[in-house]
Design an enzyme around this catalytic site. Structure first.
Site: not given
Ligand code: PAD
Ligand code: ZN
Length: 389
Positions: A72, A88, A185, A67
């Site tokens: 991060h 995780h 997750c 993830c």
């Molecule tokens: P990922 O990196 O696979 O997807 C992120 C997407 O955002 C990619 O497709 C990028 O191209 C796009 N992107 C980047 N910059 C920009 C921009 N400026 N404008 C538009 N699009 C953009 O990540 P993911 O899907 O695994 O996770 C996404 C986020 O969610 C990440 O910050 C992660 O830490 C967070 C997350 N949060 C939780 C939670 O509980 N809140 C859980 C899991 C992941």
């Molecule tokens: Zn996650």
């Protein structure tokens, strides 16, 4: 996110047989991916995994997703003590249990939040102020004589891990662990953010910023909730085909417009969407997402994990007319559903084909190729890579 789906055969977590008595006293030597320093690759190390103490469960990992939140932790966006075993989003089989584990029991059930009907971010979490240990202040991992930290109570990038009974749920034995690990997750976070946090309504218009594994899961949730328009936003147009396959009705790239993307979205949606989601983890897109939902009836949900120690400043007028701004850690698991019920139920719903997981899994690699999995993620080439053990 730190929910660890553990499949058990004949409920060994509840059994008292001799083999468990015996195995739970042994240190296991196995391989794990250790992150020694930020910004460095993982190294596959021989580690020792101590037996589970009281109320802990040792798990043989079968599969784990990669993830962005793990990345991060590598980049320092999410501060966690190092060296550590990260990961995780895992699924595995219970190997042995410590004293007092009567059955695998998710969430402590005792703190204020566990008792709250609409919240599930158990106060025992190790995310807000991570210590990188289990609750007794120690970790069960060591390598070359040094203790190695845990990561948010899970540490799935290891052949064996020890987690607390409150951080484990028992799921359908027949479920494919190399797929349902995503329910630990990414899938649940996105899907739950749409269904449980935003409470997307039938016929509504939704905007989703970021089309990674989590953002695409938001799209799946918006579709299941009956949204009639789902506008997907990403700067990587290679993500659009999959977004459409999963339910996006339009895909837009902010780089194709000279005006700010929120203005484009406001024009496309008669003043703003009903629901918007930031699923990237950037402050500028959190503001864009907020502005993209309607100023009086819109709901905007922050899902992306923001950079450590940075703040947003917004004019209160943006909320005064009636907008709602929310955040959701782990979507459904922590806001709305109780993980005790929701994870096994989501696994059952997956088995009943109520939603897909396969389109989210673009790569499957042996665990040893973990650095390749991170390279694919950073290059925007993968949605989810599942590492198998
Ligand atoms: P990922 O990196 O696979 O997807 C992120 C997407 O955002 C990619 O497709 C990028 O191209 C796009 N992107 C980047 N910059 C920009 C921009 N400026 N404008 C538009 N699009 C953009 O990540 P993911 O899907 O695994 O996770 C996404 C986020 O969610 C990440 O910050 C992660 O830490 C967070 C997350 N949060 C939780 C939670 O509980 N809140 C859980 C899991 C992941
Ligand atoms: Zn996650």
């Amino acid at each position: 996110m730190w929910k660890k789906s553990a499949r058990t055969h004949q409920s060994p977590a509840c059994s008292e047989d001799r083999q468990h008595e015996h195995s739970r006293k042994k240190v296991i030597k196995c391989k794990a991916a250790v992150l020694w320093e930020p910004h460095k690759p993982f190294t596959i190390e021989d580690i020792e995994v101590a037996p589970p103490k009281a109320h802990e469960v040792r798990i043989k990992m079968v599969a784990t997703g990669v993830c962005r939140s793990d990345d991060h932790a590598v980049s320092g966006t999410l501060i966690t003590p190092l060296p550590a075993v990260l990961g995780h989003e895992g699924a595995g089989i219970v190997e042995s249990i410590g004293e007092g584990v009567t059955c695998v029991k998710p969430a402590c059930g005792k703190c204020r939040i566990c008792k709250h009907p609409e919240s599930n971010f158990c106060c025992q979490n190790d995310l807000v102020k991570p210590r990188g240990t289990l609750r007794d202040g120690t970790s069960r991992f060591s390598c070359k004589g040094k203790p190695i930290h845990n990561f948010i109570g899970t540490s799935t990038f290891s052949q064996y891990t020890v987690v607390e009974d409150i951080a484990v749920v028992k799921i359908d034995e027949a479920s494919p662990l190399d797929k349902v690990c995503l329910i630990g997750c990414g899938f649940s976070t996105g899907f739950g953010s749409a269904i449980k946090v935003a409470k997307v309504t039938p016929g509504s218009t939704c905007v989703v910023f970021g089309l990674g594994g989590v953002g695409l899961s938001v799209i799946i949730g918006c579709k299941v909730a009956g949204a009639s328009r789902i506008i997907a936003v990403d700067i990587n147009k290679d993500k659009f085909a999959k977004a459409k396959e999963l339910g996006a009705t339009e895909c837009i790239n902010p780089k194709d417009y000279s005006k700010p993307i929120h203005q484009v979205l406001q024009e496309m949606t008669d003043g703003g969407a009903d629901f918007s989601f930031e699923v990237i983890g950037r402050l500028d897109t959190m503001t864009s997402a907020l502005l993209s939902c309607h100023e009086s009836c819109g709901v905007s949900v922050i899902v992306g994990v923001p950079p450590n120690a940075e703040s947003l400043s917004v004019h209160p007028m943006l909320l005064l007319l009636g907008r709602t701004w929310k955040g959701a850690i782990f979507g459904d698991q922590l806001l709305g559903f109780k993980s005790k019920d929701s994870i096994p139920k989501l696994v059952a719903d997956f088995m009943a084909k109520k939603f897909p997981l396969d389109p989210l899994i673009t790569h499957v690699l042996p665990f040893e190729k973990i650095n390749e999995a991170f390279d694919l993620l950073r290059a925007g080439k993968s949605i989810r890579t599942v590492l198998t053990f």
